[in-house]
Design a protein around this motif. Structure first.
Motif, short mmCIF file in Angstrom:
data_model
loop_
_atom_site.label_atom_id
_atom_site.label_comp_id
_atom_site.label_asym_id
_atom_site.label_seq_id
_atom_site.Cartn_x
_atom_site.Cartn_y
_atom_site.Cartn_z
N ASP A 170 0.98 -1.23 0.09
CA ASP A 170 0.06 -0.02 -0.04
C ASP A 170 0.92 1.22 -0.06
OD1 ASP A 170 -2.57 -1.24 0.45
OD2 ASP A 170 -1.47 -2.20 2.12
N ASP A 176 -3.66 9.85 3.08
CA ASP A 176 -3.74 8.57 3.18
C ASP A 176 -5.40 7.86 2.62
OD1 ASP A 176 -2.12 7.84 5.01
OD2 ASP A 176 -3.05 8.16 6.94
N GLN A 177 -6.01 8.81 2.33
CA GLN A 177 -7.40 8.51 1.59
C GLN A 177 -7.07 7.80 0.08
OE1 GLN A 177 -7.72 11.36 3.76
NE2 GLN A 177 -8.64 9.43 5.09
N THR A 179 -4.59 6.20 -0.99
CA THR A 179 -3.88 4.93 -0.89
C THR A 179 -4.22 4.12 -2.13
OG1 THR A 179 -3.70 5.20 1.60
CG2 THR A 179 -2.80 3.14 0.53
N THR A 543 -6.49 -4.82 7.77
CA THR A 543 -6.41 -3.27 8.17
C THR A 543 -5.05 -3.06 8.57
OG1 THR A 543 -8.78 -3.67 8.77
CG2 THR A 543 -7.70 -1.66 9.57
N THR A 545 -2.31 0.29 10.25
CA THR A 545 -2.34 1.59 10.68
C THR A 545 -0.94 2.02 10.41
OG1 THR A 545 -1.58 0.48 12.71
CG2 THR A 545 -3.93 0.74 12.41
N ARG A 717 -15.54 -0.90 4.18
CA ARG A 717 -14.11 -0.36 4.09
C ARG A 717 -14.25 0.99 4.38
NH1 ARG A 717 -10.03 -0.94 0.37
NH2 ARG A 717 -10.92 -2.92 -0.44
N PRO A 721 -12.12 3.64 8.93
CA PRO A 721 -11.54 4.90 9.27
C PRO A 721 -12.25 5.65 9.91
CG PRO A 721 -11.77 4.63 6.72
CD PRO A 721 -12.09 3.44 7.26
N ARG A 728 -7.05 1.94 8.48
CA ARG A 728 -7.45 1.51 6.91
C ARG A 728 -7.37 0.44 6.22
NH1 ARG A 728 -5.13 1.48 2.43
NH2 ARG A 728 -2.99 1.05 3.42
N SER A 730 -6.71 -2.40 4.02
CA SER A 730 -5.87 -2.83 2.84
C SER A 730 -6.43 -3.60 1.73
CB SER A 730 -4.67 -3.06 3.51
OG SER A 730 -3.85 -3.73 2.29
#
Lengths: 875, 109
Positions: A170, A176-177, A179, A543, A545, A717, A721, A728, A730
């Motif tokens: 990732d 971050d959004q 990704t 998920t 972090t 999904r 967050p 997040r 993945s």
């Protein structure tokens, strides 16, 4: 150009004829004008036709002309029998296309040299050791400190290059959004120079980019990724991306088609090996790099091997000394260093699918041979029917060689048409099969270019087929005796040739069916393997972090997910079962030395066991108050292996991760066996620990109300967050998909083998039908006489069927023998299936017999219906 | 193969020589010229003259062209090329060498 004008003249033969004739006639006209007697002038001149022919042969290329004439004639012959020709072309096309597709896959995966300088001088190091069951275990993975020592040792002979396996990571170029995913690979900085790969933009790595651990946060993009992701934007150099906590700066784009050394994975981003996490550069117990050897010109492999072996030996001796487990120490010490050629690159895909592809290649080859036998029989029958034509050609002066050419060219038409259609089929089918190899979230990308290798294979295929099915009928046709054929002798075809071909067809068909049966049985057994847990309605949310987060925060997110409508239950674990993630170690009971068998471990939240529907047999579940290390659930295999099968609840064991450190666990419950890693291995000892540490990656297991868990994927999904910023998702996969990925190869093999089995069966059936029908046609006079003198319909039917059945039976027996002999090549692909099972042997035989009877039916009906009066009158 | 009255392989030489003196002749004229200038001794086999002409044309020694004669009939006429001139010189010298050698043999024996 004289040659050119002669070639051109071939294609305007009529005009050339007129030209020459006009000149010759003008000669005679001139003679008559001079006052010579017309008759005398003509006689003196001789045959205009013969002079025209000899002039013509001078002014064009005779062999090319005859070739063209035969090609035109052959084409007309094919058009005369449109349906038969089309059937022949299509069946051949299917077979040739399948061969093409198999070739393209095998070439892309196993043979195509990497697009680097001198790929033939590229080798890979491998370590081999005899496993506990005597089988050789091989691994391409090495420790970095060992790599450094080995590199220094062979500096004069060549360059050692370290590459990690390509990971699907990732990363984000912004927040971050945003990704996204990309394939990333750690490579030695000097790889680009050694491989002769320059930069298309910016710069590529050099040795200086790979000196100090953690000090080179730079990335090089592959050309393919640069074009795909950035539309070849030149401003990409200098941009940064973040993956986890690390920020990398793009320094350049590598030139050309190079996308890593792993066929099946297309690397997007190259990072220096020094940037590998977890102290990987200095750790002597972490095998994570593939060691490639790029030899200098003239350097010898044995010399390099001899130079590397002492370094390797010293290293493994050292490793064995610090090993805590004597069994494991012996295992480490026994390792041997091997140098293998790697011009096509190295990947797990080659090991996993190499044999499978070879077997498929063999199957399609058999289908091709069956198809060729059909066309050969067809052409032989036609050549026999054309005996009078051939005899006539010989009588008016055609050489035998010319007749061979005539028939072979007809075959070549069929073959080249089929090869063309087949190439289109392969164009469509090869990527389809590649798509079936990969798992949905981790697709296999094979580069499948259409280049001279593919073209060359196609042409070779077409020529080979032409010779296979065209030469025998051609020689037959040219062997005709004009006198007897023209006198009207009944053209008699030697039946042995056709019967032999039918027997061979049946044998190959049985072989294909036999192998298909074994693969289908394997696939069935594997997919029915007991997993020990229920995957029904289970969704896994992998998920991540940015920083490791304590367990209570993970449970907060889990709590929030429980409130989403449609969610039945939620649990957290480090990774789902059957993902490939492994944590294992040796177990020590009552302070004794660890035994030779390791146990799997997995950290899970208290709800996990219930959600997986793994039965609790003794004791209790884990609780939120349990700590790590401290409490553990163990499975039955664990109790059997380490605790003599007694009730383990209340007993303790220790895990020794490294010297001087012992983690002690008290068993609070006994649970049923569940599969941890794959479908083939027996149930292994497994211990489940409390989910109580800090994690930067874990998986929420969610049982949904709906039967289709993926329907909730996007909602979940988004929810993660929202529950806690920084968390997040993945990867979202169903537990069912995770299980199915372990049977993908077997499923693929069984589907394709079944497909080819059906094709082979129908081809053999059609072939049998054709030959039987033809033989009845040939013997109609004999049968007519038999009926006239009082033979019953059943006698006639029995006569026709017995002949056919004998051939089919002989072929089947031969096929079964071939099958049993070839089973050892496919043994590694089978699972709990024996070649000598009655079912495996009987099924193909019964199928082919049924098809043979069906194919014989029209011929029998025709034979029985022969009316002796009409028959004999017409003769 | 060669008939007694055939030109024993010297047809090329004769045709080239005639065309070098009198360019742009058609086949019949070439044949007549051979007959005339040899005093009726040498006769080209009428029909086989044409394959020979076509072979020389393929070899680029001579080139051909269709013309329409006064009578309205078309005729194919030939003339020497540069390569043909060279070929003529070669053949001529070879012919001289052979005949002088044959003569020498006839004289000495």
């Amino acid at each position: 150009m004289s040659l050119w004008s002669r070639i051109a003249n071939v294609f305007r033969g009529d005009r050339l004829n007129r030209d020459i004739e006009e000149e010759l006639h003008s000669h005679i006209a001139e003679a008559i004008t001079e006052g010579r007697d017309p008759g005398e002038a003509r006689r003196a001149f001789g045959s205009v036709l013969s002079h025209r022919e000899s002039s013509r042969d001078i002014r064009l290329i005779p062999w090319l002309e005859s070739l063209c004439a035969d090609a035109v004639f052959g084409w007309r012959q094919l058009l005369k029998r449109k349906v038969t020709s089309a059937a022949a072309v299509l069946s051949l096309a299917l077979a040739i296309g399948s061969c093409d597709a198999a070739f393209r896959l095998m070439d892309a995966m196993l043979w195509r040299p990497l697009p680097i300088a001198a790929p033939d001088r590229l080798y890979v190091l491998s370590r081999e050791v005899a496993g506990p069951d005597g089988k050789v275990l091989a691994s391409d993975m090495f420790e970095y400190p060992l790599f450094r020592q080995m590199r220094a040792q062979v500096k004069d002979q060549g360059e050692l290059i370290a590459v990690s396996s390509a990971d699907h990571i990732d990363l984000t170029y912004g927040s971050d959004q945003e990704t996204e995913k990309a394939y990333q690979q750690y490579v030695s900085g000097w790889m680009f120079q050694s491989f002769g790969i320059r930069s298309a933009l910016g710069r590529v790595f050099t040795e200086n980019d790979d000196l100090t651990p953690g000090a080179h946060p730079y990335a090089v993009l592959s050309y393919d990724y640069w074009k795909r992701r950035f539309a070849a934007d030149p401003k990409v150099v200098g941009r940064t991306f973040r993956t986890g906590n690390e920020v990398y700066q793009i320094v350049g784009v590598a030139e050309g088609p190079f996308t890593g050394t792993e066929p099946g994975t297309v690397t997007d981003i190259f990072l220096p090996t020094m940037m590998m996490k977890n102290n990987a550069i200095v750790r002597s117990d972490y095998q994570w790099i593939v060691t490639l050897v790029h030899l200098k010109p003239g350097a010898s492999v044995p010399l390099v091997r001899e130079k590397l072996r002492p370094v390797f030996r010293a290293f493994v001796e050292e490793r064995a000394k610090v090993s805590l487990n004597p069994h494991f120490a012996a295992f480490i010490r026994d390792q041997k260093l091997i140098v293998n050629p790697a011009s096509a690159g190295v990947s797990e895909l080659q090991q996993g699918y190499g044999t499978a592809l070879f077997v498929l290649g063999g199957l399609v080859m058999l289908v091709l041979l069956i198809s060729c036998a059909n066309v050969a029989n067809l052409m032989t029958a036609q050549a026999t029917a054309r005996q009078r034509e051939m005899a006539l050609r010989i009588s008016i002066g055609a050489g035998r060689w010319r007749l061979v050419q005539l028939v072979v060219i007809e075959g070549a038409w069929l073959a080249f048409f089929a090869a063309g259609i087949g190439a289109c089929f392969a164009w469509w089918a090869a990527p389809l099969v590649v798509g079936m190899i990969g798992t949905p979230d981790n697709g296999v990308r094979l580069i499948l270019p259409a280049d001279w290798r593919v073209l060359g294979f196609g042409v070779t295929m077409a020529l080979g087929c032409t010779i296979l099915f065209g030469l025998a009928p051609a020689l037959r046709a040219s062997g005709v005796k004009p006198a007897s054929a023209l006198k009207g002798g009944n053209p008699q075809l030697r039946p042995h040739m056709m019967q032999l071909l039918i027997a061979v067809q049946v044998a190959f068909c049985v072989l294909v069916l036999f192998v298909a049966g074994l693969f289908m049985a394997t696939s069935g057994r594997l997919s029915r393997q007991h997993t020990g847990f229920s995957a029904e309605r289970l969704l896994t949310l992998e998920t991540v972090t940015p920083q490791p987060q304590p367990a209570p925060l993970w449970s907060q997110v889990a709590d929030r997910l429980r409130t989403v409508p449609g969610v039945e239950a939620v649990a957290v674990c480090e990774w789902p079962l059957m993902t490939g993630g492994i944590w294992s170690n040796f177990i020590s009971v009552n302070g004794a030395a660890p035994g030779p068998v390791a146990s799997y471990f997995l950290s899970v939240s208290p709800e996990w066991r219930a959600i997986m529907k793994i039965p609790l047999l003794q004791g209790r579940d884990l609780r939120a108050s349990d700590i790590l290390p401290g409490s553990a659930l163990v499975n039955q295999a664990f109790a059997r292996q380490y605790l003599e099968g007694e009730n383990p609840v209340g007993r303790s064991f220790e895990v020794v991760p490294y010297e001087g450190h012992r983690d002690r666990y008290r068993i609070v419950g006994l649970v049923g066996d569940a599969r941890y890693r794959d479908m083939r291995e027996p149930m292994k000892p497994t211990a489940y620990f409390p989910f109580q540490a800090d994690y930067s990656r874990a998986t929420f297991m969610i049982r949904t109300v709906s039967q289709n868990p993926l329907a909730m994927a996007s909602a979940l999904r988004l929810e993660v967050p929202r529950a806690r910023p920084g968390f997040r998702v993945s990867n979202i996969r169903t537990q069912t998909a995770l299980i199915e990925q372990h049977t993908g190869r077997e499923r693929l093999l069984s589907i394709l083998a079944l497909f080819f089995g059906v094709v082979a069966l129908s081809l053999a059936g059609v072939g049998l039908y054709g030959v039987l029908d033809y033989s009845v046609l040939q013997r109609r006079r004999e049968i007519g006489i038999r009926i006239a003198v009082g033979a019953q319909a059943t006698d006639i039917a029995r006569r026709v069927i017995t002949d056919a059945l004998a051939v089919v039976l002989a072929g089947s027996i031969f096929g079964i023998i071939l099958g049993i002999a070839s089973v050892r090549f496919i043994e590694s692909l089978l699972f709990e299936v024996k070649a000598t099972d009655v079912g495996a042997l009987a099924l193909p035989t019964v199928t082919i017999l049924a098809v043979a009877l069906l194919a014989a039916l029209p011929a029998v009906i025709r034979a029985v219906r022969i009316d002796p009066v009409t028959m004999l009158r017409s003769e | 193969m060669a008939k007694p009255d055939s030109l024993q392989g010297s047809l090329d030489l004769l045709v080239l020589k005639i065309l070098s003196r009198r360019p742009r002749l058609h086949g019949y004229a070439i044949m007549s010229a051979i007959k005339e200038s040899s005093g009726d001794v040498l006769r080209a086999d009428e029909g086989s003259l044409y394959p020979a002409l076509h072979r020389m044309e393929e070899n680029r020694w001579i080139r051909a062209e269709w013309i329409t004669k006064d009578t309205g009939r078309r005729a194919r006429i030939y003339e020497l090329t540069a390569a043909g001139k060279k070929q003529l010189a070669d053949e001529e010298s070879r012919w001289h060498a052979v005949t002088s050698a044959v003569n020498r043999v006839l004289r000495t024996v």
